[in-house]
Design an enzyme around this catalytic site. Structure first.
Site, PDB file in Angstrom:
ATOM      1  CG  HIS A 401     -15.170   7.862 -34.309  1.00 42.56           C
ATOM      2  ND1 HIS A 401     -14.521   8.682 -35.204  1.00 42.56           N
ATOM      3  CD2 HIS A 401     -16.348   7.534 -34.902  1.00 42.56           C
ATOM      4  CE1 HIS A 401     -15.273   8.854 -36.282  1.00 42.56           C
ATOM      5  NE2 HIS A 401     -16.389   8.168 -36.120  1.00 42.56           N
ATOM      6  CE  LYS A 596      -5.419  18.391 -30.837  1.00 44.48           C
ATOM      7  NZ  LYS A 596      -5.918  17.737 -32.047  1.00 44.48           N
ATOM      8  NE  ARG A 597     -14.091  15.333 -27.228  1.00 45.46           N
ATOM      9  CZ  ARG A 597     -13.631  14.194 -26.698  1.00 45.46           C
ATOM     10  NH1 ARG A 597     -13.770  13.951 -25.412  1.00 45.46           N
ATOM     11  NH2 ARG A 597     -13.049  13.287 -27.467  1.00 45.46           N
ATOM     12  CE  LYS A 602      -9.832  15.317 -28.055  1.00 43.87           C
ATOM     13  NZ  LYS A 602      -9.366  14.872 -29.396  1.00 43.87           N
ATOM     14  CB  THR A 707     -10.384  16.154 -38.602  1.00 44.06           C
ATOM     15  OG1 THR A 707     -11.213  16.662 -37.559  1.00 44.06           O
ATOM     16  CG2 THR A 707     -10.824  14.758 -38.978  1.00 44.06           C
ATOM     17  CE  LYS A 711     -11.400  20.176 -39.524  1.00 47.28           C
ATOM     18  NZ  LYS A 711     -12.181  20.026 -38.294  1.00 47.28           N
TER      19      LYS A 711
END
Length: 863
Positions: A401, A596-597, A602, A707, A711
């Site tokens: 991942h 998000k985390r 990110k 993901t 969504k």
């Protein structure tokens, strides 16, 4: 902006709930005629249920009110009604679950087992009702009993079994496995407190409190007191003959199983998620207690309970590291013991194990399953080493991942030798045999040997879990096409050279449309069903059916209905924000969401710097100029790891910028900002359908897939992002004209980092716009500037995640978004097309890829 809490109250009991019932309940009230008054709902329905009713649902619910909860219609509240209704639904699940297991046992087919340290399940009640196709019946039944079903759904607390995308992906795959009628079980841990409950302090800082999601009985789990296994730690391992050894002594705990039923959609097939809780082998020490040593009396219980107390214990301490490793071994050992027991019930030869069992490793966390199965085969089943290793390499499959070097799991050799002495022996043995094979193929290439070794030299030596997962697995996959290419070209390049490219392949992540369309956005699901003239099951199990929407894309009436659904969802989110923060939101504004985390790669920092830049630009405008600006509401959500200081500073900055922006009378009507704390699946189900634009802005080459991007797009939100992860494949499907890309591409990243390291350019010269933002933060415009210096220095110095390189491009992309949003008709068309082209990103497709490419299993319909 956000809700805050006084840190001094954390851990203290909540204010006592207003007394609404006693142990024995109330006496009925008497009306003016002296007759008993029925407390709520339809008296006839209640009494029929109490005496045995022909209405199955109401009878079942009332039965559980009476017998499971020991309550009456006089003292039942919403939470009690939720518990009774949930138990009623679970009865249906148990019937289907038992039939499913019996069906697969009779067939005797191969099974697959999905090992994941996280399963971010969200709420089960609504999902179970939808998958069982019982929601309308329960809506009617609970109404007859005097309750609103949606109020009862809100009573459920999200299961504390995961944190981010890894766990949510695992949950989607379990749903799809059941819906595709595949014989797949999940194995995880039953965390007492989940990861943590996120609170926001008065200064904007993230605070962590325990998440007591199990403080009330969880109606969705079934304790299996008869399914338990002993798990050993510490002790010593003694070689007895050849490669065989005897591991003895140390500490033993007991793994006790709890089953969570996973219903498939439009099928009776119901799979299983088995969770393990750690308990002491020997509990309360009465002798110590009687001797006055009260701490020692409960020491064994506390030590065992700690293993499954919290997801991802903080590993910045020696104790935390040991607890994490203990947690991973406990889970894999219990799971393999259970898998082995189930296999032996089939009465097959141990050499046939891979013909009936496939095990998927979701990231490196379950990698200890490889040496553990070797231990079982060699030490307990007395299988010769070479045959045992052949079984291993035909049983396991590994999903990678990440390509971030710091995220590739390693464990120190001294810790492993101390905690798992037998497994360290096995790893050394595997490594020696493997490196001999590498040296034979690449004679004299010592650098390659060093890179491929399971042991990283240094002080102390480290066990490379990704390398172990790779050589112990039959196949290795990435989770998006770009990510899989990077895996083959970077972190696994030497292994590709050794094994050949066929061992490495791609399975792009997917999401379940049942939860992420029908459950979270019922209005859109209903509109699609009516427009396509299809039952929901048709497109919820074949997402490519959504392409039929393209025929209606130019229909003004359909466009209006599409926009109305989006507006309803925005109003639902606005209501949530008003209830939780007290702020009212302009629902006609563009909703821009990043959930998000919280992590540097990110780049939530890039987003908040963009918000500050927009705010400063608005402040510099005249009133007339501001009226021409597209109104915008920006939402952030996500948790930072407790020990991740920079990520926590990012949250603090977002919260404090929100306080200034939302209070500014000149700009608050055209720009507002909110950080929504304690992000969860249930909160995502409110946020995602409401988005106009969502941000997926990781540094190119760092996001494996993502993901949440899928969504948002499935729900008609457009995508603003970098050319990274699954963003690329989404753009290929929906058309690049419907995606807002920006930033440097992956091949340029390493060269840019090199330039930052060895030829730095001052921020003011490289990116004046970002320099102004950073200077405003440092000057204290949004609170104490000194507090943010560590965060700001990540941009000023080195800038590893390339904010300075991408900032101007990011602002240009935001400008394009604003311009596109002004043309409402064209924006709606983009939204429709985006939803219509999301067929590829169903987790049903992904799980079928695993079933065919890895596990070699087939679906079997339960009649």
């Amino acid at each position: 902006m956000t809700s805050t809490i006084d840190p001094s109250t954390i851990g203290k009991p909540a204010r006592a709930r207003r007394h609404v019932r006693s142990v024995t309940g109330y006496f009925p009230e008497i009306d003016e005629k002296g007759q008993e008054k029925w407390p709520r709902g339809d008296e006839k329905v209640w009494k029929a249920g109490l005496r045995g009713v022909h209405r199955a649902i109401t009878k079942s619910v009332v039965h559980h009110v009476q017998t499971s909860l020991a309550r009456q219609p006089y003292n039942i509240d919403d939470f009690g009604a939720y518990q009774a209704a949930a138990l009623s639904v679970r009865d249906n699940l148990i019937v289907n679950w038992n039939n499913t297991q019996l069906h697969h046992n009779r067939k005797g087919n191969k099974r697959a087992y999905y090992l994941s340290l996280e399963f971010l399940m969200g709420r089960t009640f609504d999902n179970a009702l939808l998958n069982l196709d019982l929601k309308p019946q329960y809506d009617d039944g609970m109404s007859l009993l005097g309750f609103n079903l949606e109020d009862l759904i809100d009573q459920e607390r999200d299961a504390g079994l995961g944190n981010g995308g890894l766990g949510r992906l695992a949950a989607c795959y379990l749903d799809s496995s059941a819906s595709m009628e595949l014989p797949v079980w999940g194995y995880g841990l039953r965390y007492q407190y989940g990861i943590f409950q996120q609170l926001i302090g008065p200064d904007g800082s993230q605070l962590e409190a325990p998440d007591p999601w199990l403080q009330n009985d969880n109606p969705w789990e079934l304790p299996r007191a008869d399914v338990k296994y002993e798990v050993r730690f510490y002790g010593h391992s003694e070689r007895i003959e050849g490669m065989k050894a005897l591991w003895s002594g140390g500490q033993e705990v007991v793994a006790v199983a709890y089953d969570v039923m996973i219903p498939g959609y439009d099928t009776k097939n119901t799979n299983n998620l088995r969770l393990w809780e750690s308990k002491p082998k020997r509990g309360f020490d009465l002798n110590s207690f009687n001797a006055g040593d009260y701490e020692r009396a409960v020491e064994a219980s506390n030590s065992a309970a700690a293993i499954t107390s919290v997801l991802y214990p903080n590993d910045h301490t020696t104790f935390g590291k040991e607890l994490r490793l203990k947690q991973q071994y406990f889970w894999t050992a219990a799971s393999l013991a259970d898998i082995m027991r189930r296999f032996k019930n089939m009465e097959k030869s141990i050499l046939e194990f891979p013909d009936y069992v496939s095990i998927q490793l979701n990231d490196t966390h379950p990698t200890l399953a490889i040496p553990e199965l070797m231990r079982i085969l060699v030490d307990e089943e007395e299988v010769p080493w070479d045959q045992a290793w052949d079984i291993i390499t035909r049983t396991f499959f590994f999903t990678n991942h990440t390509v971030l070097p710091e995220a590739l799991e390693k464990w120190s050799v001294p810790l492993m030798q101390h905690l798992l002495p037998r497994h360290m022996q096995i790893i050394f043995d595997i490594n020696l045999i493997f490196l001999q094979a590498v040296e034979k193929k690449f004679p004299g290439d010592r650098d390659k040997l060093a890179r491929m070794s399971l042991i990283e030299e240094g002080y102390p030596q480290q066990v490379r879990m990704a390398n172990l997962a790779c050589i112990g697995s039959h196949k290795v996959n990435g989770v998006a096409e770009l990510h899989s290419e990077l895996v083959r070209a970077t972190i696994m390049k030497d292994f590709v050279d050794f094994y050949g490219v066929s061992k490495f392949f791609n399975v792009t992540n997917g999401i379940t449309p049942r939860r992420w369309l029908d459950q979270c956005n019922p209005g859109l699901s209903r509109l699609i069903s009516e427009t396509l003239k299809l039952p929901k099951a048709a497109f919820l199990k074949d997402l490519y059916q959504l392409e039929g929407l393209l025929k209606h894309i130019d229909d003004p009436k359909f466009q209006t209905m599409w926009a109305a659904v989006k507006q309803t969802n925005k109003e639902r989110l606005a209501h949530y924000v008003e209830v939780t923060t007290g702020h009212r939101i302009n629902t006609k504004a563009m909703f821009d969401i990043q959930i998000k985390r919280i992590h540097e790669y990110k780049r939530q920092t890039l987003n908040i710097f963009g918000v500050i830049h927009r705010y400063l630009a608005l402040k510099a405008m005249t009133s007339a100029q501001r009226k021409k600006v597209n109104p915008k509401v920006v939402f952030f959500g996500g948790k930072a790891a407790p020990g991740y200081y920079i990520a926590k500073l990012t949250i603090k900055l977002v919260v404090n910028v929100a306080r200034i922006v939302n209070a500014d009378p000149e700009t608050k009507d055209i720009l507002s900002l909110f950080f929504l704390p304690d992000y969860s699946v249930s909160l995502a189900e409110i946020l995602i359908p409401a988005s106009d634009i969502s941000q997926h802005i990781s540094t190119a080459g760092t996001e494996a897939s993502g993901t949440s991007n899928m969504k948002f797009c499935l729900n008609g939100g457009l995508l603003l992002g970098t050319v990274d992860g699954a963003n690329i494949e989404i753009a290929e499907e929906v058309g690049e004209q419907n995606v807002f890309f920006f930033g440097h591409l992956t091949p340029a990243v390493e060269d840019l980092r090199y330039q930052h390291m060895y030829h730095p350019v001052p921020l003011e010269k490289k990116c004046p716009g970002l320099a102004r933002v950073v200077n405003e933060v440092a000057a204290g415009r949004f609170g104490d500037g000194n507090a943010y210096e560590p965060l700001l220095n990540t941009v000023r110095k080195n800038d590893y995640y390339l904010l300075t390189e991408d900032f101007d491009s990011y602002l240009q992309a935001l400008k394009l978004v604003d311009e596109a949003y002004q043309d409402r008709t064209e924006w709606i068309k983009k939204s429709i097309r985006t939803t219509a082209k999301m067929g590829k990103f169903s987790s049903d497709r992904a799980i079928q890829d695993y079933a065919q490419e890895c596990w070699n299993i087939e679906g079997s319909k339960l009649e």
